[in-house]
Design a protein around this motif. Sequence first.
Motif, mmCIF file in Angstrom:
data_model
loop_
_atom_site.group_PDB
_atom_site.id
_atom_site.type_symbol
_atom_site.label_atom_id
_atom_site.label_comp_id
_atom_site.label_asym_id
_atom_site.label_seq_id
_atom_site.Cartn_x
_atom_site.Cartn_y
_atom_site.Cartn_z
ATOM 1 N N PHE A 188 -17.426 57.369 -63.457
ATOM 2 C CA PHE A 188 -17.453 56.514 -64.822
ATOM 3 C C PHE A 188 -17.893 57.653 -65.880
ATOM 4 C CE2 PHE A 188 -20.349 54.743 -68.214
ATOM 5 C CZ PHE A 188 -19.204 54.210 -68.849
ATOM 6 N N VAL A 189 -16.933 57.847 -66.793
ATOM 7 C CA VAL A 189 -17.135 59.103 -67.765
ATOM 8 C C VAL A 189 -16.945 58.388 -69.032
ATOM 9 C CG1 VAL A 189 -16.079 61.264 -68.674
ATOM 10 C CG2 VAL A 189 -15.744 60.607 -66.249
ATOM 11 N N SER A 190 -17.961 58.667 -69.942
ATOM 12 C CA SER A 190 -17.846 58.071 -71.258
ATOM 13 C C SER A 190 -18.311 59.518 -72.187
ATOM 14 C CB SER A 190 -19.100 57.178 -71.416
ATOM 15 O OG SER A 190 -20.450 57.606 -70.934
ATOM 16 N N PHE A 191 -17.658 59.251 -73.381
ATOM 17 C CA PHE A 191 -18.029 59.979 -74.604
ATOM 18 C C PHE A 191 -17.697 59.713 -75.982
ATOM 19 C CE2 PHE A 191 -14.048 61.600 -72.671
ATOM 20 C CZ PHE A 191 -13.294 61.598 -73.661
ATOM 21 N N ILE A 192 -18.115 59.955 -77.142
ATOM 22 C CA ILE A 192 -17.798 59.477 -78.223
ATOM 23 C C ILE A 192 -17.245 60.445 -79.232
ATOM 24 C CG2 ILE A 192 -18.827 58.542 -80.541
ATOM 25 C CD1 ILE A 192 -21.100 57.286 -78.858
#
Length: 213
Positions: A188-192
């Motif tokens: 699971f990869v997340s960024f803004i």
Amino acid sequence: MPNRILAVVIFLLLLLAIGYWFSSSFFLQFLELKGEWHYEIKAEGDVRNLTLMIPMVEIKNARATLNPNVSIVETEYGKMVRTRVSELDSKTLVYEISMHKVFDIFNATLNCERELISKSKEETCDNCNCYNWVYKIRCPIYADYDGDGSVRVELWIHSGQKFKPVFFTFTLPDGPFYKGKHYSGHRFVSFIVNSTGYAEVEGEDKTYACFVG
């Protein structure tokens, strides 16, 4: 007597054939899960006329099926997935990219710098061991949009799982494997994204895997 032995042999062969068919055609449809990855984008604030490019997940010998409004482009940062959408609002848009096979998530390449933050072992089930890895990442992206909001991006990468039929419901693991051990897992990869043009954004990469045996 010879006829009786022949009848028994034929019966056993038929039983074996039926058992193999049962395990491969019925039982395994619930156990053969193909790998896939998808990403979700969601506006936080005012975001309109969005063009977004994020790193492509590279998986050896895997064939991808793309959504109609998704394309893969070559850039100076390598292959990237480009998405265009006029109205984002507060909806979460999901784009699935099926890989048509199981694969090792530890060898799924994402063009981002990674730094290991932690590794932990979870409560395990019988005959399996589950682990969590957390990485800090830095990824190249491109964004162009109207408005003063930001965009949250989340990627899910699933390994899938495959078993080889042996007899009736008895099966053997057939992938994926990591260091010789069969497992199932995801990343699971997340960024803004909160600026336009090319930039490097910081985010988080969480890897979870359960190993059998």
